[in-house]
Each structure stands twice: as C-alpha cells, then as structure tokens.
Design a protein around this motif. Structure first.
Motif, PDB file in Angstrom:
ATOM      1  N   THR A   1      -4.305   5.022   1.584  1.00 28.80           N
ATOM      2  CA  THR A   1      -5.041   4.400   0.492  1.00 28.80           C
ATOM      3  C   THR A   1      -4.059   3.929  -0.544  1.00 28.80           C
ATOM      4  N   GLY A   2      -4.489   2.945  -1.317  1.00 29.57           N
ATOM      5  CA  GLY A   2      -3.645   2.417  -2.376  1.00 29.57           C
ATOM      6  C   GLY A   2      -4.465   2.157  -3.618  1.00 29.57           C
ATOM      7  N   GLU A   3      -3.780   1.727  -4.643  1.00 27.78           N
ATOM      8  CA  GLU A   3      -4.476   1.361  -5.871  1.00 27.78           C
ATOM      9  C   GLU A   3      -5.409   0.196  -5.571  1.00 27.78           C
ATOM     10  N   ASP A   4      -6.285  -0.098  -6.480  1.00 35.19           N
ATOM     11  CA  ASP A   4      -7.252  -1.190  -6.334  1.00 35.19           C
ATOM     12  C   ASP A   4      -8.184  -0.952  -5.154  1.00 35.19           C
ATOM     13  N   ASP A   5      -8.421   0.318  -4.813  1.00 35.95           N
ATOM     14  CA  ASP A   5      -9.373   0.695  -3.770  1.00 35.95           C
ATOM     15  C   ASP A   5      -9.078   0.081  -2.411  1.00 35.95           C
ATOM     16  N   HIS A   6      -7.799  -0.067  -2.057  1.00 40.95           N
ATOM     17  CA  HIS A   6      -7.409  -0.562  -0.736  1.00 40.95           C
ATOM     18  C   HIS A   6      -7.266   0.614   0.233  1.00 40.95           C
TER      19      HIS A   6
ATOM     20  N   ARG B   1     -10.259   9.359  11.909  1.00 42.40           N
ATOM     21  CA  ARG B   1      -9.467  10.012  10.865  1.00 42.40           C
ATOM     22  C   ARG B   1     -10.036   9.581   9.522  1.00 42.40           C
ATOM     23  N   SER B   2     -10.267  10.544   8.637  1.00 42.69           N
ATOM     24  CA  SER B   2     -10.789  10.258   7.299  1.00 42.69           C
ATOM     25  C   SER B   2      -9.728  10.531   6.256  1.00 42.69           C
ATOM     26  N   LEU B   3      -9.814   9.793   5.165  1.00 41.46           N
ATOM     27  CA  LEU B   3      -8.940   9.981   4.020  1.00 41.46           C
ATOM     28  C   LEU B   3      -9.756   9.613   2.788  1.00 41.46           C
ATOM     29  N   GLY B   4     -10.061  10.598   1.986  1.00 39.39           N
ATOM     30  CA  GLY B   4     -10.902  10.361   0.818  1.00 39.39           C
ATOM     31  C   GLY B   4     -12.285   9.890   1.247  1.00 39.39           C
ATOM     32  N   ASP B   5     -12.729   8.795   0.673  1.00 38.71           N
ATOM     33  CA  ASP B   5     -14.051   8.236   0.964  1.00 38.71           C
ATOM     34  C   ASP B   5     -14.073   7.356   2.218  1.00 38.71           C
ATOM     35  N   TYR B   6     -12.950   7.190   2.877  1.00 39.65           N
ATOM     36  CA  TYR B   6     -12.831   6.243   3.988  1.00 39.65           C
ATOM     37  C   TYR B   6     -12.676   6.952   5.329  1.00 39.65           C
ATOM     38  N   THR B   7     -13.205   6.328   6.372  1.00 38.98           N
ATOM     39  CA  THR B   7     -13.028   6.822   7.738  1.00 38.98           C
ATOM     40  C   THR B   7     -12.670   5.642   8.631  1.00 38.98           C
ATOM     41  N   CYS B   8     -11.653   5.841   9.454  1.00 37.88           N
ATOM     42  CA  CYS B   8     -11.263   4.850  10.452  1.00 37.88           C
ATOM     43  C   CYS B   8     -11.581   5.442  11.827  1.00 37.88           C
ATOM     44  N   THR B   9     -12.254   4.671  12.662  1.00 38.66           N
ATOM     45  CA  THR B   9     -12.639   5.123  13.996  1.00 38.66           C
ATOM     46  C   THR B   9     -12.161   4.115  15.035  1.00 38.66           C
ATOM     47  N   PHE B  10     -11.446   4.616  16.032  1.00 35.43           N
ATOM     48  CA  PHE B  10     -10.966   3.798  17.151  1.00 35.43           C
ATOM     49  C   PHE B  10     -11.765   4.208  18.384  1.00 35.43           C
ATOM     50  N   THR B  11     -12.539   3.263  18.915  1.00 36.46           N
ATOM     51  CA  THR B  11     -13.339   3.492  20.114  1.00 36.46           C
ATOM     52  C   THR B  11     -12.806   2.573  21.208  1.00 36.46           C
ATOM     53  N   TYR B  12     -12.643   3.124  22.412  1.00 35.48           N
ATOM     54  CA  TYR B  12     -12.041   2.340  23.491  1.00 35.48           C
ATOM     55  C   TYR B  12     -12.485   2.869  24.848  1.00 35.48           C
TER      56      TYR B  12
ATOM     57  N   LEU C   1       0.831  -1.200   0.000  1.00 29.81           N
ATOM     58  CA  LEU C   1       0.000   0.000   0.000  1.00 29.81           C
ATOM     59  C   LEU C   1       0.866   1.251   0.000  1.00 29.81           C
ATOM     60  N   ARG C   2       1.920   1.251   0.809  1.00 25.74           N
ATOM     61  CA  ARG C   2       2.803   2.416   0.894  1.00 25.74           C
ATOM     62  C   ARG C   2       3.597   2.612  -0.395  1.00 25.74           C
ATOM     63  N   ALA C   3       3.984   1.516  -1.041  1.00 25.20           N
ATOM     64  CA  ALA C   3       4.807   1.600  -2.245  1.00 25.20           C
ATOM     65  C   ALA C   3       4.060   2.248  -3.394  1.00 25.20           C
ATOM     66  N   GLN C   4       2.759   2.235  -3.350  1.00 23.14           N
ATOM     67  CA  GLN C   4       1.973   2.783  -4.440  1.00 23.14           C
ATOM     68  C   GLN C   4       1.899   4.306  -4.383  1.00 23.14           C
ATOM     69  N   LYS C   5       2.588   4.904  -3.418  1.00 22.48           N
ATOM     70  CA  LYS C   5       2.687   6.362  -3.278  1.00 22.48           C
ATOM     71  C   LYS C   5       1.320   7.034  -3.311  1.00 22.48           C
ATOM     72  N   GLN C   6       0.399   6.461  -2.607  1.00 24.13           N
ATOM     73  CA  GLN C   6      -0.926   7.025  -2.469  1.00 24.13           C
ATOM     74  C   GLN C   6      -0.962   7.816  -1.165  1.00 24.13           C
ATOM     75  N   PRO C   7      -2.016   8.575  -0.963  1.00 26.40           N
ATOM     76  CA  PRO C   7      -2.105   9.396   0.246  1.00 26.40           C
ATOM     77  C   PRO C   7      -1.964   8.582   1.543  1.00 26.40           C
TER      78      PRO C   7
ATOM     79  N   LYS D   1     -15.406   2.890   7.698  1.00 30.55           N
ATOM     80  CA  LYS D   1     -16.601   3.232   6.930  1.00 30.55           C
ATOM     81  C   LYS D   1     -16.161   3.501   5.501  1.00 30.55           C
ATOM     82  N   GLY D   2     -16.952   3.014   4.547  1.00 35.77           N
ATOM     83  CA  GLY D   2     -16.644   3.202   3.135  1.00 35.77           C
ATOM     84  C   GLY D   2     -15.885   2.039   2.535  1.00 35.77           C
ATOM     85  N   ALA D   3     -15.617   1.002   3.327  1.00 42.93           N
ATOM     86  CA  ALA D   3     -14.841  -0.144   2.847  1.00 42.93           C
ATOM     87  C   ALA D   3     -15.216  -1.399   3.642  1.00 42.93           C
ATOM     88  N   THR D   4     -14.828  -2.542   3.114  1.00 43.34           N
ATOM     89  CA  THR D   4     -15.058  -3.832   3.760  1.00 43.34           C
ATOM     90  C   THR D   4     -13.715  -4.391   4.223  1.00 43.34           C
ATOM     91  N   VAL D   5     -13.630  -4.758   5.485  1.00 43.79           N
ATOM     92  CA  VAL D   5     -12.389  -5.283   6.054  1.00 43.79           C
ATOM     93  C   VAL D   5     -12.060  -6.641   5.432  1.00 43.79           C
TER      94      VAL D   5
END
Length: 175
Positions: A85-90, A58-69, A33-39, A114-118
């Motif tokens: 984010t990476g190519e192939d919508d990862h 934290r959101s990035l593009g269409d995705y949001t990651c939420t940590f609840t604890y 994912l990092r090698a693809q030089k995406q955000p 949110k916005g993706a399937t794990v």
C-alpha cells in the motif's frame, strides 16, 4: 540507495523505445509505492497443475488480492505474491514466477482486488529474472476491468509468468 538501485534495475529494460517508455512507467509506478515506505508483504506459494481451479489470496489492510488459475503439466512451481500500500490510497499486487519463466500450461487466470478499483494492470508470459526480460502478453490475450486482470477465453495462449495490478481505494462500500 537500495531503493534507487532496485528501481533502476526495474527500469533497465531493452527493446523498442515504446517498450522502454512503457517499462519505465510501470517501474516508476511500482517504485513510487515502495518509496513511500508503506506496508508490503511478499509470500511464496505453489502453483499446482492438474487442471483444477486453485486460488491464492493475500490481504493487507482494507485490501485483498486474489489469484485464481487453472494449469496443466509438470509439477508444482514456486511463485510469489507481493501486496503493498502507498499514500493516496494506492494498492499494488504482483504475482510472478521468480525464475522468470513458467513451464505450466495455464487454461485460465484472474487476479482480482477487493476494496479498491484497478487503475493499471498487465500480464506477462515471461518475467524479468536472470537472462529473462519482461515479455508482455498481447493485449488481445487478457483484459483489465475495474476489479481484475483476467485471461480472454479463446485468445489467451496459455503462457503466464507475471501479473501486476495497481488500484486505488474504492469510494463505495461493498454490501
């Protein structure tokens, strides 16, 4: 070359051969994912004890990651969240304690996307840093669903230092 050194360091795990293979898989997945030089964005945040439920997102593009604890003991600890984010919508989301070990007693945790399937998720009681190596929680302590990595009530032993999830773009829109 910096990426190669970073990925090589991530893949340099000790222990039984199955753990090395498993660690190599995770390292290669995250590094691809990092090698693809995406955000990519990394932010520091405080994990606060006191027994109350807290959330960091934290959101990035269409995705949001939420940590609840919820955690007990000690004082605030500095943690980090990296989303990329990476190519192939990862999409990947990593939450960890940079020092490698948390001294808080976690009563619950959930890392949700949110916005993706794990497609891959893991939780660790210790994160690789300095003298520490990644120590995966036992499989009975957490579960991975299509949207989250979550503690298992009654089985989670309250130690947490890192959570990783990798997801792919959802094929449907949430209403």
């Amino acid at each position: 070359t910096t990426l190669f050194r970073s990925c090589s360091k991530m893949a340099a795990l000790g222990g039984p051969s199955w753990l090395v293979a498993h660690g190599l898989f995770v390292a290669l997945l995250v590094c691809s994912l990092r090698a693809q030089k995406q955000p990519e964005a990394t932010e520091n945040f405080d994990v606060k004890p006191g027994g109350q439920e807290h959330t960091y997102s934290r959101s990035l593009g269409d995705y949001t990651c939420t940590f609840t604890y919820a955690a007990q003991g000690g004082t605030n600890e500095q943690w980090q969240m990296t989303v990329s984010t990476g190519e192939d919508d990862h999409f990947s989301c990593s939450i960890w304690r940079p020092s490698g070990k948390s001294y808080l007693f976690f009563t619950q945790f959930k890392t949700e996307v949110k916005g993706a399937t794990v497609v891959f998720g893991e939780a660790y009681s210790q994160a690789a840093s300095g003298a520490y190596r990644d120590l995966l929680l036992k499989s009975e302590e957490y579960e991975v669903s299509e949207t989250a990595v979550t503690h298992k009530q009654g089985a989670f032993r309250s130690e947490l230092a890192k959570v990783i999830l990798v997801a792919v773009k959802s094929s449907h829109k949430e209403l």
